[in-house]
Design a protein around this motif. Sequence first.
Motif, PDB file in Angstrom:
ATOM      1  N   SER A 106       0.861  -1.178   0.000  1.00 28.07           N
ATOM      2  CA  SER A 106       0.000   0.000   0.000  1.00 28.07           C
ATOM      3  C   SER A 106       0.904   1.237   0.000  1.00 28.07           C
ATOM      4  CB  SER A 106      -0.917   0.009   1.230  1.00 28.07           C
ATOM      5  OG  SER A 106      -0.150   0.036   2.425  1.00 28.07           O
ATOM      6  N   ASN A 107       0.295   2.406   0.115  1.00 23.87           N
ATOM      7  CA  ASN A 107       1.048   3.653   0.208  1.00 23.87           C
ATOM      8  C   ASN A 107       0.860   4.267   1.589  1.00 23.87           C
ATOM      9  OD1 ASN A 107       2.286   3.958  -2.391  1.00 23.87           O
ATOM     10  ND2 ASN A 107       0.261   4.374  -3.253  1.00 23.87           N
ATOM     11  N   ALA A 108       1.966   4.693   2.187  1.00 19.64           N
ATOM     12  CA  ALA A 108       1.887   5.435   3.442  1.00 19.64           C
ATOM     13  C   ALA A 108       1.440   6.869   3.126  1.00 19.64           C
ATOM     14  CB  ALA A 108       3.241   5.435   4.134  1.00 19.64           C
ATOM     15  N   ARG A 109       0.646   7.428   4.016  1.00 23.66           N
ATOM     16  CA  ARG A 109       0.128   8.783   3.797  1.00 23.66           C
ATOM     17  C   ARG A 109       0.244   9.613   5.069  1.00 23.66           C
ATOM     18  NH1 ARG A 109      -2.829   9.055  -0.986  1.00 23.66           N
ATOM     19  NH2 ARG A 109      -3.266   7.013  -1.939  1.00 23.66           N
ATOM     20  N   ASP A 110       0.383  10.908   4.893  1.00 29.10           N
ATOM     21  CA  ASP A 110       0.432  11.797   6.053  1.00 29.10           C
ATOM     22  C   ASP A 110      -0.988  12.195   6.436  1.00 29.10           C
ATOM     23  OD1 ASP A 110      -0.381  13.644   4.174  1.00 29.10           O
ATOM     24  OD2 ASP A 110       1.559  14.658   4.036  1.00 29.10           O
ATOM     25  N   GLU A 111      -1.107  13.086   7.416  1.00 31.67           N
ATOM     26  CA  GLU A 111      -2.430  13.478   7.909  1.00 31.67           C
ATOM     27  C   GLU A 111      -3.259  14.180   6.851  1.00 31.67           C
ATOM     28  OE1 GLU A 111      -1.822  15.795  11.379  1.00 31.67           O
ATOM     29  OE2 GLU A 111      -1.116  14.108  12.603  1.00 31.67           O
ATOM     30  N   ALA A 112      -2.583  14.800   5.883  1.00 32.04           N
ATOM     31  CA  ALA A 112      -3.304  15.504   4.820  1.00 32.04           C
ATOM     32  C   ALA A 112      -3.682  14.565   3.674  1.00 32.04           C
ATOM     33  CB  ALA A 112      -2.458  16.657   4.282  1.00 32.04           C
ATOM     34  N   GLY A 113      -3.306  13.281   3.791  1.00 29.34           N
ATOM     35  CA  GLY A 113      -3.647  12.318   2.757  1.00 29.34           C
ATOM     36  C   GLY A 113      -2.632  12.227   1.639  1.00 29.34           C
ATOM     37  N   ARG A 114      -1.505  12.948   1.757  1.00 31.65           N
ATOM     38  CA  ARG A 114      -0.487  12.895   0.715  1.00 31.65           C
ATOM     39  C   ARG A 114       0.365  11.633   0.864  1.00 31.65           C
ATOM     40  NH1 ARG A 114      -0.225  18.441   2.343  1.00 31.65           N
ATOM     41  NH2 ARG A 114       1.433  17.833   3.788  1.00 31.65           N
ATOM     42  N   VAL A 115       0.743  11.037  -0.254  1.00 33.91           N
ATOM     43  CA  VAL A 115       1.576   9.836  -0.251  1.00 33.91           C
ATOM     44  C   VAL A 115       2.976  10.191   0.227  1.00 33.91           C
ATOM     45  CG1 VAL A 115       2.634   8.045  -1.687  1.00 33.91           C
ATOM     46  CG2 VAL A 115       0.256   8.725  -2.077  1.00 33.91           C
ATOM     47  N   THR A 116       3.461   9.454   1.233  1.00 35.50           N
ATOM     48  CA  THR A 116       4.803   9.707   1.768  1.00 35.50           C
ATOM     49  C   THR A 116       5.765   8.550   1.485  1.00 35.50           C
ATOM     50  OG1 THR A 116       4.147   8.766   3.912  1.00 35.50           O
ATOM     51  CG2 THR A 116       3.896  11.147   3.620  1.00 35.50           C
ATOM     52  N   GLY A 117       5.307   7.539   0.745  1.00 38.17           N
ATOM     53  CA  GLY A 117       6.182   6.416   0.412  1.00 38.17           C
ATOM     54  C   GLY A 117       5.399   5.130   0.274  1.00 38.17           C
ATOM     55  N   ALA A 118       6.122   4.092  -0.095  1.00 41.49           N
ATOM     56  CA  ALA A 118       5.514   2.765  -0.224  1.00 41.49           C
ATOM     57  C   ALA A 118       5.534   2.054   1.119  1.00 41.49           C
ATOM     58  CB  ALA A 118       6.267   1.936  -1.261  1.00 41.49           C
ATOM     59  N   ARG A 119       4.595   1.133   1.291  1.00 47.20           N
ATOM     60  CA  ARG A 119       4.494   0.405   2.559  1.00 47.20           C
ATOM     61  C   ARG A 119       4.200  -1.064   2.257  1.00 47.20           C
ATOM     62  NH1 ARG A 119       0.026   2.601   6.470  1.00 47.20           N
ATOM     63  NH2 ARG A 119       1.700   4.044   7.064  1.00 47.20           N
TER      64      ARG A 119
END
Length: 349
Positions: free
Chosen positions: A326-339
Amino acid sequence: MLRNQEVARAAVASLALVAACAVAASAFGAAGFLPWILLAAVAAAAPWIWLTRKRYQAIARLSQSIDAVLHGDRSIDLASMSEGELAILESELGKMVMRLNLTADELEREKQTLANGLADISHQIKTPLTSLSITTELVRKALDARGDCADEVERLHRIERLQAHVEDLVSTLLRLARLDAGALALAHEQVDVSDMARDAARPLAIAFDLADVALKLDIEDGCSFTGDRAWTAEALGNILKNCLEHTPRGGRVTVTAHEDALACRIRVEDTGPGIAEEDLPHVFERFYRGASDRAGASAVNPTGVGIGLSLAQGLIDAQDGTICASNARDEAGRVTGARFDIAFFKAIV
């Protein structure tokens, strides 16, 4: 025995007939014969009850034998019954078990033959590759000693990189073939996740340094699962390598692990661009490459061919574990990397 509805109905019918006989005898003034009628009814029912009980005992033994076969016992007792339909049934089940045993033996022989063949192929391929590697290194050293051969040395460096890529590709393909053939022997022991993760990261330490990507291990003390340490390290190493290839300089790859009541859970995250939404359903498919991999590939700088993550999934699945991307996301919903999330579930006792 009485849980069987047919037997229960037959018993009720027998009791009803006995009661009817008793009522009839009483109605015709033959009350003195009533005890004898009841005694005769009980005597007539006794053999039927005994025979039914014996049949249910035989069925219970047969059920236990089938259950034993399902749990690995490769034999079935064919001499425990005399003539009758149950004996015929048991005989047919025995034939079926023997046929399944023969099929299992044949599959085991084929699997062993395939494993031996793969080992031979591996040896035959690695021998010329090793000779090529040694020859290339000797030529490069000779050119270094001569000087003013910078172009030739750079070409040899490219050859060495391509050769290393071929060796890694061949090695991974052979592992996949062994896994598909069921010829991969997996241990079943307690695995310390911290030690296993260090085993997985050790061969990639130089690559992480050269790429200027930090690797952080955040693993709960005592975190463990039951499986194969070496092959799980291989799977985790492939995931780390994939994350490294997609993380820009100055980025970070993090491995976290903890245990809960249900499973040992391992998570790998990077700080790269993440996985394209259209690629997410396919990341573990064999030979599948995302758009970024296809765009960055060249003859001089080949990228992965889509088998590292497939091998990782196969090794984890073989240990009854699960892996998902999946994709890691920050509180704003932006993608911060792969997970990548891995779970090894605990046995239910």
